[in-house]
Scaffold this motif. Structure first.
Motif, PDB file in Angstrom:
ATOM      1  N   TRP A 165       6.341   4.404  -5.790  1.00 56.04           N
ATOM      2  CA  TRP A 165       7.250   3.639  -6.062  1.00 56.04           C
ATOM      3  C   TRP A 165       7.089   2.520  -6.998  1.00 56.04           C
ATOM      4  CZ3 TRP A 165      10.874   2.395  -1.300  1.00 56.04           C
ATOM      5  CH2 TRP A 165      11.153   3.434  -0.694  1.00 56.04           C
ATOM      6  N   ILE A 166       5.813   2.087  -7.074  1.00 53.18           N
ATOM      7  CA  ILE A 166       5.445   1.259  -8.142  1.00 53.18           C
ATOM      8  C   ILE A 166       4.077   1.969  -8.795  1.00 53.18           C
ATOM      9  CG2 ILE A 166       6.267  -0.911  -7.116  1.00 53.18           C
ATOM     10  CD1 ILE A 166       3.549  -1.532  -5.906  1.00 53.18           C
ATOM     11  N   THR A 167       3.787   1.539  -9.861  1.00 52.30           N
ATOM     12  CA  THR A 167       2.735   1.933 -10.688  1.00 52.30           C
ATOM     13  C   THR A 167       1.163   1.556  -9.926  1.00 52.30           C
ATOM     14  OG1 THR A 167       2.247   0.127 -12.175  1.00 52.30           O
ATOM     15  CG2 THR A 167       3.633   1.989 -12.870  1.00 52.30           C
ATOM     16  N   THR A 218       8.646   2.110 -10.526  1.00 55.44           N
ATOM     17  CA  THR A 218       8.641   3.539 -11.323  1.00 55.44           C
ATOM     18  C   THR A 218      10.217   4.231 -11.104  1.00 55.44           C
ATOM     19  OG1 THR A 218       8.478   4.544  -9.144  1.00 55.44           O
ATOM     20  CG2 THR A 218       6.404   4.264 -10.548  1.00 55.44           C
ATOM     21  N   VAL A 219      10.330   5.174 -11.816  1.00 57.06           N
ATOM     22  CA  VAL A 219      12.014   5.759 -11.683  1.00 57.06           C
ATOM     23  C   VAL A 219      12.150   6.171 -10.148  1.00 57.06           C
ATOM     24  CG1 VAL A 219      13.303   7.627 -12.384  1.00 57.06           C
ATOM     25  CG2 VAL A 219      12.071   6.344 -13.899  1.00 57.06           C
ATOM     26  N   ASP A 247       0.971  -1.204  -0.024  1.00 54.74           N
ATOM     27  CA  ASP A 247      -0.058   0.072   0.057  1.00 54.74           C
ATOM     28  C   ASP A 247       0.973   1.269  -0.035  1.00 54.74           C
ATOM     29  OD1 ASP A 247      -2.234  -1.638  -0.026  1.00 54.74           O
ATOM     30  OD2 ASP A 247      -2.810  -1.145   2.363  1.00 54.74           O
ATOM     31  N   SER A 248       1.685   1.112   0.740  1.00 53.94           N
ATOM     32  CA  SER A 248       2.802   2.550   0.826  1.00 53.94           C
ATOM     33  C   SER A 248       3.449   2.538  -0.470  1.00 53.94           C
ATOM     34  CB  SER A 248       3.945   2.119   2.020  1.00 53.94           C
ATOM     35  OG  SER A 248       4.844   3.319   2.054  1.00 53.94           O
ATOM     36  N   LEU A 249       4.040   1.459  -1.177  1.00 54.02           N
ATOM     37  CA  LEU A 249       4.733   1.586  -2.421  1.00 54.02           C
ATOM     38  C   LEU A 249       3.776   2.113  -3.526  1.00 54.02           C
ATOM     39  CD1 LEU A 249       6.361  -1.961  -2.687  1.00 54.02           C
ATOM     40  CD2 LEU A 249       7.390   0.193  -2.055  1.00 54.02           C
ATOM     41  N   CYS A 250       2.395   1.820  -3.428  1.00 52.95           N
ATOM     42  CA  CYS A 250       1.558   2.328  -4.503  1.00 52.95           C
ATOM     43  C   CYS A 250       1.378   3.983  -4.105  1.00 52.95           C
ATOM     44  CB  CYS A 250       0.298   1.788  -4.369  1.00 52.95           C
ATOM     45  SG  CYS A 250       0.300   0.129  -4.791  1.00 52.95           S
ATOM     46  N   LYS A 251       1.079   4.300  -2.713  1.00 49.91           N
ATOM     47  CA  LYS A 251       0.935   5.745  -2.245  1.00 49.91           C
ATOM     48  C   LYS A 251       2.036   6.636  -2.707  1.00 49.91           C
ATOM     49  CE  LYS A 251      -0.410   8.190   1.893  1.00 49.91           C
ATOM     50  NZ  LYS A 251      -0.811   8.188   3.139  1.00 49.91           N
ATOM     51  N   LYS A 252       3.356   6.055  -2.330  1.00 48.53           N
ATOM     52  CA  LYS A 252       4.468   7.002  -2.641  1.00 48.53           C
ATOM     53  C   LYS A 252       4.753   6.901  -4.120  1.00 48.53           C
ATOM     54  CE  LYS A 252       6.366   6.082   2.078  1.00 48.53           C
ATOM     55  NZ  LYS A 252       6.661   7.671   2.489  1.00 48.53           N
ATOM     56  N   PHE A 286      14.611   2.629  -3.630  1.00 47.25           N
ATOM     57  CA  PHE A 286      15.294   1.265  -3.181  1.00 47.25           C
ATOM     58  C   PHE A 286      16.624   1.381  -3.212  1.00 47.25           C
ATOM     59  CE2 PHE A 286      10.970  -0.730  -4.290  1.00 47.25           C
ATOM     60  CZ  PHE A 286      11.021  -1.220  -3.069  1.00 47.25           C
ATOM     61  N   LYS A 287      17.169   2.086  -4.235  1.00 51.38           N
ATOM     62  CA  LYS A 287      18.734   2.531  -4.092  1.00 51.38           C
ATOM     63  C   LYS A 287      19.303   3.032  -2.766  1.00 51.38           C
ATOM     64  CE  LYS A 287      22.453   3.780  -6.882  1.00 51.38           C
ATOM     65  NZ  LYS A 287      22.848   4.509  -8.235  1.00 51.38           N
ATOM     66  N   LYS A 288      18.421   3.804  -2.269  1.00 50.00           N
ATOM     67  CA  LYS A 288      18.691   4.695  -1.020  1.00 50.00           C
ATOM     68  C   LYS A 288      19.057   3.470   0.281  1.00 50.00           C
ATOM     69  CE  LYS A 288      16.813   9.016  -2.113  1.00 50.00           C
ATOM     70  NZ  LYS A 288      16.018  10.105  -1.866  1.00 50.00           N
ATOM     71  N   MET A 289      17.952   2.312   0.014  1.00 52.02           N
ATOM     72  CA  MET A 289      17.818   1.283   0.694  1.00 52.02           C
ATOM     73  C   MET A 289      18.919   0.227   0.843  1.00 52.02           C
ATOM     74  SD  MET A 289      13.627   0.673   0.831  1.00 52.02           S
ATOM     75  CE  MET A 289      13.679  -0.311   2.334  1.00 52.02           C
ATOM     76  N   GLY A 290      19.734   0.475  -0.334  1.00 55.48           N
ATOM     77  CA  GLY A 290      20.938  -0.647  -0.642  1.00 55.48           C
ATOM     78  C   GLY A 290      20.634  -1.432  -1.541  1.00 55.48           C
ATOM     79  N   LEU A 291      19.613  -1.151  -2.338  1.00 53.33           N
ATOM     80  CA  LEU A 291      18.985  -2.292  -3.233  1.00 53.33           C
ATOM     81  C   LEU A 291      19.308  -1.807  -4.668  1.00 53.33           C
ATOM     82  CD1 LEU A 291      17.875  -5.066  -3.596  1.00 53.33           C
ATOM     83  CD2 LEU A 291      15.603  -4.135  -2.930  1.00 53.33           C
ATOM     84  N   ASN A 292      19.942  -2.576  -5.326  1.00 57.67           N
ATOM     85  CA  ASN A 292      20.129  -2.251  -6.717  1.00 57.67           C
ATOM     86  C   ASN A 292      19.538  -3.453  -7.535  1.00 57.67           C
ATOM     87  OD1 ASN A 292      21.603   0.205  -6.895  1.00 57.67           O
ATOM     88  ND2 ASN A 292      23.205  -0.981  -5.503  1.00 57.67           N
TER      89      ASN A 292
END
Length: 232
Positions: A143-145, A152-153, A136-141, A159-165
């Motif tokens: 981060w995903i469509t 999304t970009v 729900d948070s990913l959609c609201k923010k 996610f990169k800020k969280m260390g995930l590439n």
């Protein structure tokens, strides 16, 4: 006329495959085996016989049937043989059947353990209340469509800020909504869901329990999820 015969033959073959798969999952012991493998790990026949509460010889027979119907696969490592679900599609079907089964039971009889409802594995990604809240948070923010089918970009950057590439495999869905059987809402599946789960485990944000689907969110994990996904 020839074309019609070919179509009938193909349809009959498809029906026979469906019937064979249905027969493969119609036995309660085989169901116990498949549910155990839903934790995403590879198990030995001995471990599965204990879970299913059946003899070694009976387990062997059940495993053969599941392998023959391409529901599970065998991994040979030295003198040991390990069994795991064939792929994520099989896991998705089992998860859906779990949801259908629970929905057909009287609410008075539903006994979903609270620990599993909170957080658990859905084959190779995170499920349960926390996973639904993250989705729900990913959609609201954004981060995903909105439909959950693309990252999304902004999502890639965050996610990169969280260390995930991410390094995506083009043969599989980048991300997708996966219906959570206990919450009746979506959690994150696809490659993003899998890679996020692996990263979270590696970082110690969540802890898996061998032989169980239950997931424990660590104190560090709670802080991270609160910071990035507003989960309190």
């Amino acid at each position: 006329m020839t074309k019609l015969n070919l179509e009938i033959t193909h349809e009959s073959t498809l029906e026979s495959y469906i019937a064979a798969i249905g027969a493969a999952i119609s036995d309660s012991s085989r169901v116990k085996i498949l549910c155990a493998l839903m934790d995403g790990r590879a198990w030995t026949a001995t471990e599965l016989s204990i879970v299913a509460e059946i003899s070694a010889s009976t387990t062997s027979s059940h495993l053969t049937k599941l392998v023959n119907n391409q529901l599970i696969t065998v991994i040979s490592q030295g003198k040991y043989r390990y069994f795991r679900l064939a792929n994520e599609r099989v896991a998705s079907v089992i998860e859906s059947i779990m949801g259908l089964s629970v929905s057909n039971i009287s609410k008075a009889k539903i006994t979903t353990p609270l620990n599993l409802r909170k957080s658990r594995t859905c084959y190779n990604h995170l499920a349960g209340e926390i996973a639904v809240s993250i989705y729900d948070s990913l959609c609201k923010k954004k981060w995903i469509t909105e439909n959950g089918l693309e990252i999304t970009v902004l999502g890639l950057e965050e996610f990169k800020k969280m260390g995930l590439n991410f390094e995506f495999n083009n043969s599989r869905k980048i991300c997708c909504p996966c219906l959570d059987w206990s919450e009746r809402r979506f959690h994150l599946g696809g490659q993003v869901g899998v890679l996020f789960f692996m990263h979270a485990e590696k970082q110690g944000w969540l802890i898996r329990h061998p032989g169980h689907r239950e997931i424990t969110i660590s104190a560090k994990g709670h802080k991270i999820f609160a910071k990035h996904f507003d989960i309190v």
